[in-house]
Enzyme design. Structure first.
Site, PDB file in Angstrom:
ATOM      1  N   HIS A  86     -11.452   4.248  17.782  1.00 46.74           N
ATOM      2  CA  HIS A  86     -12.916   3.704  17.265  1.00 46.74           C
ATOM      3  C   HIS A  86     -13.364   2.944  17.810  1.00 46.74           C
ATOM      4  CE1 HIS A  86     -10.438   4.733  13.376  1.00 46.74           C
ATOM      5  NE2 HIS A  86      -9.208   4.655  13.766  1.00 46.74           N
ATOM      6  N   CYS A 183      -2.270 -11.754 -15.575  1.00 45.82           N
ATOM      7  CA  CYS A 183      -3.077 -12.394 -14.633  1.00 45.82           C
ATOM      8  C   CYS A 183      -4.569 -13.372 -15.348  1.00 45.82           C
ATOM      9  CB  CYS A 183      -3.921 -11.139 -13.292  1.00 45.82           C
ATOM     10  SG  CYS A 183      -2.739 -10.512 -12.778  1.00 45.82           S
ATOM     11  N   CYS A 186      -4.499 -16.557 -16.780  1.00 47.43           N
ATOM     12  CA  CYS A 186      -5.114 -18.560 -15.690  1.00 47.43           C
ATOM     13  C   CYS A 186      -6.367 -17.798 -15.000  1.00 47.43           C
ATOM     14  CB  CYS A 186      -4.312 -18.298 -14.656  1.00 47.43           C
ATOM     15  SG  CYS A 186      -2.571 -18.993 -15.177  1.00 47.43           S
ATOM     16  N   CYS A 228       2.523 -15.010  -7.714  1.00 44.58           N
ATOM     17  CA  CYS A 228       1.927 -15.374  -9.002  1.00 44.58           C
ATOM     18  C   CYS A 228       2.587 -14.467  -9.626  1.00 44.58           C
ATOM     19  CB  CYS A 228       0.315 -13.676  -9.080  1.00 44.58           C
ATOM     20  SG  CYS A 228      -1.313 -15.971  -8.724  1.00 44.58           S
TER      21      CYS A 228
END
Lengths: 267, 109
Positions: A86, A183, A186, A228
């Site tokens: 790369h 999700c 919130c 979460c």
């Protein structure tokens, strides 16, 4: 990270004084706000933002530096480093941070940057894959995504990626866990409101991997997902699972146009 | 844990009497000694950087004692007035006795 308050010290030749910052609160968020989309930066405390604003002070840049070193390090049986194929990351990786996750034909599913790095390691370098959340993988991911800093997030959600995008979207709106929260409960319904002592953000993913003050280190987006999920008392999926990669694509599209901030600093 | 990596930011040149901001940062876990190993329940021993010293031309000009409440990857900044050219030497001393150091040149003209 914490600022350390100092008493004034005087010494011959040099005088040392107290360090401090003053930053007034702005309302014009510039690039951090696109339409009604607002980066997590705009929800962060002034002090936290000032850490992110200064590349030297930003502790996550230490991970980015490590990533640069790893980029040039030859590893594995093929005797290659990332740089062997790369070359200059500033050129070859300029877009990657803004367009991942992408559909990967040989596997017939999406892959994110972490998985792409490990694929390169196992297939092209014949080296061992890095563990999720290891310092090496976080550093390399942060380094690669940092090359796209400032570029607007522009993922591809049509063509073969479309069904995965739909799955990610479904995940986002699916209630889960003992608290029965999605999700969106919130991050859409209550962004900008307090959840106990914390200010809820829109939950944008443009700054990941992020240095989180609570973690005292850089963490991946999937670590945040797991956090979460367990907070709503659901069983989190594995980091790198298809569910989370699909969600990653949906989130990227949800924050389309926001600049890549990697490495961001959050509370 | 990887070897702590220090970084410092000092201007290369300065005018006489100019006030310089010096910034330093080092990677370190700063294990407080208060945490327990989740699996065994045993305390993880304290391992922090307990001393930071900045010397200029061999003379100590600034130092700080650090304690367990200092967070990981400690950042420290302070100001200095440039009076003469020379070398800054920054040293961080670990609980286990290791010393990490870094130098920076300053030309006052």
């Amino acid at each position: 990270m914490r600022r350390i308050a100092l008493a004034a010290v005087a010494a011959s030749g040099l005088t040392v004084m107290l360090a401090g910052t003053a930053l007034s609160d702005e309302t014009d968020w510039g690039a951090y706000e696109v339409g009604d989309k607002r980066s997590g930066y705009t929800y962060a405390a002034t002090e936290t933002r000032s850490i992110q604003d200064d590349d030297f002070e930003n502790p996550a840049m230490l991970w980015v530096d490590t990533g640069q070193e790893l980029w040039d390090t030859v590893e594995g049986e093929a005797g290659k480093a990332c740089a062997s194929c790369h070359d200059d990351a500033a050129v070859s990786m300029a877009e990657v941070g803004a367009i991942y996750p992408v559909y990967y034909e040989p596997r017939g599913k999406l892959i994110n940057i972490e998985q792409r790095i490990n694929l390169c390691r196992t297939e092209n370098m014949k080296a061992k894959a890095w563990k999720w959340e290891s310092r090496e993988l976080l550093s390399m991911t942060a380094f690669v995504r940092n090359q796209a800093r400032g570029r607007p997030v522009a993922v591809k959600i049509d063509g073969p990626a479309a069904p995965f995008y739909e799955k990610g979207k479904e995940f986002y709106y699916q209630r889960r866990g003992q608290l029965d929260m999605a999700c969106k409960n919130c991050h859409e319904d209550n962004a900008g409101n307090m959840i106990r002592a914390n200010l809820l953000s829109q939950g944008q993913s443009n700054g990941f991997p992020t240095y989180r003050l609570k973690w005292q280190k850089v963490g991946s987006l999937h670590r945040r997902f797991r956090g979460c999920n367990s907070q709503v008392r659901a069983t989190p999926y594995k980091a790198g699972s298809d569910e989370y990669v699909n969600l990653e694509l949906f989130l990227a599209d949800r924050g389309r146009g926001l600049p890549v901030e990697t490495p961001a600093v959050r509370n | 844990m990887a070897k702590p990596k220090p970084r410092v930011k000092v201007p290369k040149t300065a005018a006489k009497g100019e006030v310089l901001e010096i910034k330093t940062l080092i990677t370190h876990k700063m294990e407080s000694g208060q945490r327990k190993d989740k699996k065994t329940g045993e305390k993880i021993p304290q391992k922090i950087i307990n001393k930071f010293v900045c010397a200029f031309n061999g003379k100590e000009v600034f130092s700080a004692d650090w304690h367990p409440a200092i967070s990981a990857n400690p950042f420290m900044s302070f100001y200095a007035v440039a009076t003469e050219s020379g070398t800054f030497e920054f040293t961080w001393t670990d609980d286990d006795g290791s010393v990490y150091s870094k130098t920076a040149q300053l030309t006052v003209g």
